[in-house]
Design a protein around this motif. Structure first.
Motif, PDB file in Angstrom:
ATOM      1  N   THR A  79     -11.037 -23.707 -43.339  1.00  0.00           N
ATOM      2  CA  THR A  79     -11.358 -22.279 -43.313  1.00  0.00           C
ATOM      3  C   THR A  79     -12.186 -21.971 -42.083  1.00  0.00           C
ATOM      4  O   THR A  79     -13.222 -22.614 -41.851  1.00  0.00           O
ATOM      5  CB  THR A  79     -12.138 -21.865 -44.569  1.00  0.00           C
ATOM      6  N   ILE A  80     -11.725 -21.007 -41.314  1.00  0.00           N
ATOM      7  CA  ILE A  80     -12.469 -20.569 -40.136  1.00  0.00           C
ATOM      8  C   ILE A  80     -13.247 -19.308 -40.494  1.00  0.00           C
ATOM      9  O   ILE A  80     -12.787 -18.480 -41.281  1.00  0.00           O
ATOM     10  CB  ILE A  80     -11.521 -20.319 -38.946  1.00  0.00           C
ATOM     11  N   SER A  81     -14.430 -19.195 -39.906  1.00  0.00           N
ATOM     12  CA  SER A  81     -15.236 -17.988 -40.092  1.00  0.00           C
ATOM     13  C   SER A  81     -16.114 -17.804 -38.868  1.00  0.00           C
ATOM     14  O   SER A  81     -16.213 -18.707 -38.037  1.00  0.00           O
ATOM     15  CB  SER A  81     -16.100 -18.093 -41.363  1.00  0.00           C
ATOM     16  N   ARG A  82     -16.711 -16.638 -38.770  1.00  0.00           N
ATOM     17  CA  ARG A  82     -17.601 -16.385 -37.643  1.00  0.00           C
ATOM     18  C   ARG A  82     -18.735 -15.492 -38.089  1.00  0.00           C
ATOM     19  O   ARG A  82     -18.595 -14.683 -39.010  1.00  0.00           O
ATOM     20  CB  ARG A  82     -16.841 -15.764 -36.477  1.00  0.00           C
ATOM     21  N   ASP A  83     -19.849 -15.630 -37.391  1.00  0.00           N
ATOM     22  CA  ASP A  83     -21.016 -14.776 -37.604  1.00  0.00           C
ATOM     23  C   ASP A  83     -21.361 -14.174 -36.255  1.00  0.00           C
ATOM     24  O   ASP A  83     -21.965 -14.841 -35.399  1.00  0.00           O
ATOM     25  CB  ASP A  83     -22.175 -15.610 -38.162  1.00  0.00           C
ATOM     26  N   ASN A  84     -20.963 -12.940 -36.049  1.00  0.00           N
ATOM     27  CA  ASN A  84     -21.172 -12.309 -34.741  1.00  0.00           C
ATOM     28  C   ASN A  84     -22.650 -12.056 -34.453  1.00  0.00           C
ATOM     29  O   ASN A  84     -23.041 -11.963 -33.289  1.00  0.00           O
ATOM     30  CB  ASN A  84     -20.372 -11.018 -34.645  1.00  0.00           C
ATOM     31  N   ALA A  85     -23.459 -11.962 -35.480  1.00  0.00           N
ATOM     32  CA  ALA A  85     -24.896 -11.779 -35.274  1.00  0.00           C
ATOM     33  C   ALA A  85     -25.542 -13.047 -34.727  1.00  0.00           C
ATOM     34  O   ALA A  85     -26.576 -12.986 -34.057  1.00  0.00           O
ATOM     35  CB  ALA A  85     -25.572 -11.365 -36.572  1.00  0.00           C
ATOM     36  N   LYS A  86     -24.916 -14.187 -35.031  1.00  0.00           N
ATOM     37  CA  LYS A  86     -25.453 -15.478 -34.579  1.00  0.00           C
ATOM     38  C   LYS A  86     -24.632 -16.090 -33.449  1.00  0.00           C
ATOM     39  O   LYS A  86     -24.911 -17.211 -33.028  1.00  0.00           O
ATOM     40  CB  LYS A  86     -25.506 -16.454 -35.761  1.00  0.00           C
ATOM     41  N   ASN A  87     -23.604 -15.371 -32.980  1.00  0.00           N
ATOM     42  CA  ASN A  87     -22.750 -15.879 -31.894  1.00  0.00           C
ATOM     43  C   ASN A  87     -22.202 -17.264 -32.240  1.00  0.00           C
ATOM     44  O   ASN A  87     -22.220 -18.186 -31.400  1.00  0.00           O
ATOM     45  CB  ASN A  87     -23.518 -15.942 -30.573  1.00  0.00           C
ATOM     46  N   THR A  88     -21.712 -17.395 -33.442  1.00  0.00           N
ATOM     47  CA  THR A  88     -21.286 -18.702 -33.933  1.00  0.00           C
ATOM     48  C   THR A  88     -19.961 -18.601 -34.680  1.00  0.00           C
ATOM     49  O   THR A  88     -19.717 -17.628 -35.399  1.00  0.00           O
ATOM     50  CB  THR A  88     -22.356 -19.288 -34.865  1.00  0.00           C
ATOM     51  N   VAL A  89     -19.123 -19.598 -34.472  1.00  0.00           N
ATOM     52  CA  VAL A  89     -17.882 -19.719 -35.231  1.00  0.00           C
ATOM     53  C   VAL A  89     -17.904 -21.072 -35.942  1.00  0.00           C
ATOM     54  O   VAL A  89     -18.439 -22.051 -35.409  1.00  0.00           O
ATOM     55  CB  VAL A  89     -16.644 -19.565 -34.324  1.00  0.00           C
ATOM     56  N   TYR A  90     -17.350 -21.074 -37.145  1.00  0.00           N
ATOM     57  CA  TYR A  90     -17.398 -22.257 -37.988  1.00  0.00           C
ATOM     58  C   TYR A  90     -15.980 -22.707 -38.355  1.00  0.00           C
ATOM     59  O   TYR A  90     -15.049 -21.922 -38.380  1.00  0.00           O
ATOM     60  CB  TYR A  90     -18.146 -21.961 -39.288  1.00  0.00           C
ATOM     61  N   LEU A  91     -15.865 -23.987 -38.667  1.00  0.00           N
ATOM     62  CA  LEU A  91     -14.633 -24.503 -39.251  1.00  0.00           C
ATOM     63  C   LEU A  91     -15.026 -25.402 -40.415  1.00  0.00           C
ATOM     64  O   LEU A  91     -15.565 -26.489 -40.216  1.00  0.00           O
ATOM     65  CB  LEU A  91     -13.813 -25.286 -38.227  1.00  0.00           C
ATOM     66  N   GLN A  92     -14.797 -24.903 -41.621  1.00  0.00           N
ATOM     67  CA  GLN A  92     -15.042 -25.685 -42.820  1.00  0.00           C
ATOM     68  C   GLN A  92     -13.802 -26.516 -43.108  1.00  0.00           C
ATOM     69  O   GLN A  92     -12.708 -25.962 -43.282  1.00  0.00           O
ATOM     70  CB  GLN A  92     -15.347 -24.771 -44.004  1.00  0.00           C
ATOM     71  N   MET A  93     -13.979 -27.821 -43.150  1.00  0.00           N
ATOM     72  CA  MET A  93     -12.856 -28.726 -43.335  1.00  0.00           C
ATOM     73  C   MET A  93     -13.030 -29.480 -44.643  1.00  0.00           C
ATOM     74  O   MET A  93     -13.985 -30.257 -44.794  1.00  0.00           O
ATOM     75  CB  MET A  93     -12.766 -29.706 -42.162  1.00  0.00           C
ATOM     76  N   ASN A  94     -12.137 -29.240 -45.571  1.00  0.00           N
ATOM     77  CA  ASN A  94     -12.167 -29.905 -46.877  1.00  0.00           C
ATOM     78  C   ASN A  94     -10.932 -30.781 -47.037  1.00  0.00           C
ATOM     79  O   ASN A  94      -9.966 -30.666 -46.284  1.00  0.00           O
ATOM     80  CB  ASN A  94     -12.209 -28.858 -47.993  1.00  0.00           C
ATOM     81  N   SER A  95     -10.976 -31.631 -48.029  1.00  0.00           N
ATOM     82  CA  SER A  95      -9.843 -32.525 -48.332  1.00  0.00           C
ATOM     83  C   SER A  95      -9.350 -33.222 -47.075  1.00  0.00           C
ATOM     84  O   SER A  95      -8.150 -33.251 -46.785  1.00  0.00           O
ATOM     85  CB  SER A  95      -8.703 -31.723 -48.979  1.00  0.00           C
ATOM     86  N   LEU A  96     -10.274 -33.771 -46.339  1.00  0.00           N
ATOM     87  CA  LEU A  96      -9.930 -34.389 -45.052  1.00  0.00           C
ATOM     88  C   LEU A  96      -8.990 -35.572 -45.237  1.00  0.00           C
ATOM     89  O   LEU A  96      -9.067 -36.316 -46.230  1.00  0.00           O
ATOM     90  CB  LEU A  96     -11.195 -34.823 -44.333  1.00  0.00           C
ATOM     91  N   LYS A  97      -8.124 -35.734 -44.246  1.00  0.00           N
ATOM     92  CA  LYS A  97      -7.150 -36.812 -44.240  1.00  0.00           C
ATOM     93  C   LYS A  97      -7.337 -37.641 -42.970  1.00  0.00           C
ATOM     94  O   LYS A  97      -7.836 -37.135 -41.951  1.00  0.00           O
ATOM     95  CB  LYS A  97      -5.729 -36.238 -44.240  1.00  0.00           C
ATOM     96  N   PRO A  98      -6.924 -38.889 -42.990  1.00  0.00           N
ATOM     97  CA  PRO A  98      -7.038 -39.711 -41.773  1.00  0.00           C
ATOM     98  C   PRO A  98      -6.356 -39.053 -40.568  1.00  0.00           C
ATOM     99  O   PRO A  98      -6.846 -39.206 -39.437  1.00  0.00           O
ATOM    100  CB  PRO A  98      -6.344 -41.013 -42.172  1.00  0.00           C
ATOM    101  N   GLU A  99      -5.291 -38.325 -40.794  1.00  0.00           N
ATOM    102  CA  GLU A  99      -4.592 -37.674 -39.683  1.00  0.00           C
ATOM    103  C   GLU A  99      -5.352 -36.483 -39.105  1.00  0.00           C
ATOM    104  O   GLU A  99      -4.929 -35.905 -38.095  1.00  0.00           O
ATOM    105  CB  GLU A  99      -3.184 -37.225 -40.103  1.00  0.00           C
ATOM    106  N   ASP A 100      -6.485 -36.129 -39.709  1.00  0.00           N
ATOM    107  CA  ASP A 100      -7.352 -35.104 -39.132  1.00  0.00           C
ATOM    108  C   ASP A 100      -8.277 -35.688 -38.071  1.00  0.00           C
ATOM    109  O   ASP A 100      -8.999 -34.947 -37.394  1.00  0.00           O
ATOM    110  CB  ASP A 100      -8.198 -34.438 -40.217  1.00  0.00           C
ATOM    111  N   THR A 101      -8.274 -36.998 -37.919  1.00  0.00           N
ATOM    112  CA  THR A 101      -9.105 -37.655 -36.914  1.00  0.00           C
ATOM    113  C   THR A 101      -8.716 -37.174 -35.522  1.00  0.00           C
ATOM    114  O   THR A 101      -7.550 -37.273 -35.121  1.00  0.00           O
ATOM    115  CB  THR A 101      -8.947 -39.182 -37.002  1.00  0.00           C
ATOM    116  N   ALA A 102      -9.689 -36.636 -34.801  1.00  0.00           N
ATOM    117  CA  ALA A 102      -9.421 -36.069 -33.483  1.00  0.00           C
ATOM    118  C   ALA A 102     -10.728 -35.594 -32.864  1.00  0.00           C
ATOM    119  O   ALA A 102     -11.766 -35.525 -33.538  1.00  0.00           O
ATOM    120  CB  ALA A 102      -8.444 -34.890 -33.582  1.00  0.00           C
ATOM    121  N   LEU A 103     -10.633 -35.239 -31.600  1.00  0.00           N
ATOM    122  CA  LEU A 103     -11.726 -34.539 -30.929  1.00  0.00           C
ATOM    123  C   LEU A 103     -11.447 -33.051 -31.094  1.00  0.00           C
ATOM    124  O   LEU A 103     -10.370 -32.579 -30.709  1.00  0.00           O
ATOM    125  CB  LEU A 103     -11.762 -34.927 -29.461  1.00  0.00           C
ATOM    126  N   TYR A 104     -12.401 -32.349 -31.682  1.00  0.00           N
ATOM    127  CA  TYR A 104     -12.225 -30.933 -31.995  1.00  0.00           C
ATOM    128  C   TYR A 104     -12.951 -30.079 -30.959  1.00  0.00           C
ATOM    129  O   TYR A 104     -14.141 -30.295 -30.685  1.00  0.00           O
ATOM    130  CB  TYR A 104     -12.771 -30.630 -33.389  1.00  0.00           C
TER     131      TYR A 104
END
Length: 124
Positions: free
Chosen positions: A69-94
């Motif tokens: 799930t991606i989200s952002r907080d424009n008041a904090k100049n921040t974007v987030y990526l919540q990653m659940n149910s991670l799998k080995p194939e999610d291994t990467a440089l983000y």
């Protein structure tokens, strides 16, 4: 000067969760779409998720739909990526990236700034 700094990566077990954070500076954050992309060892860049400047529209890669799930907080100049149910194939440089538009696209040439990346490793 535009600047993006990712954090929150690390080692997670399969089925676990991580939350990535991208702190932005040097531009009017609320005017631009933002995306997360990743590069796994030996593979090309994969667009993971993006969010419109006001948060009203998002996209997800088929490989992460229902788990990330991606989200952002424009008041904090921040974007987030919540990653659940991670799998080995999610291994990467983000990477976090700033679009040149209000919307988040999936073309590298339509992004003006990139962070240095945060490593995510999913392994038992």
């Amino acid at each position: 000067q535009e600047h993006l700094v990712e954090s929150g990566g690390g080692l997670a077990q399969p089925g676990g969760s991580l939350r990535l954070t991208c702190a932005a500076s040097g531009f009017t954050f609320s005017n631009y779409g933002m995306s997360w992309a990743r590069r796994a060892p030996g593979k090309g860049l994969e667009w993971v998720s993006g969010i419109q400047n006001d948060g009203s529209d998002t996209y997800y890669a088929d490989s992460v739909k229902g788990r990330f799930t991606i989200s952002r907080d424009n008041a904090k100049n921040t974007v987030y990526l919540q990653m659940n149910s991670l799998k080995p194939e999610d291994t990467a440089l983000y990477y976090c990236a700033k679009s040149i538009f209000m919307r988040a696209t999936q073309e590298e040439y339509e992004y003006s700034s990139w962070g240095q990346g945060t490593q995510v490793t999913v392994s038992s």
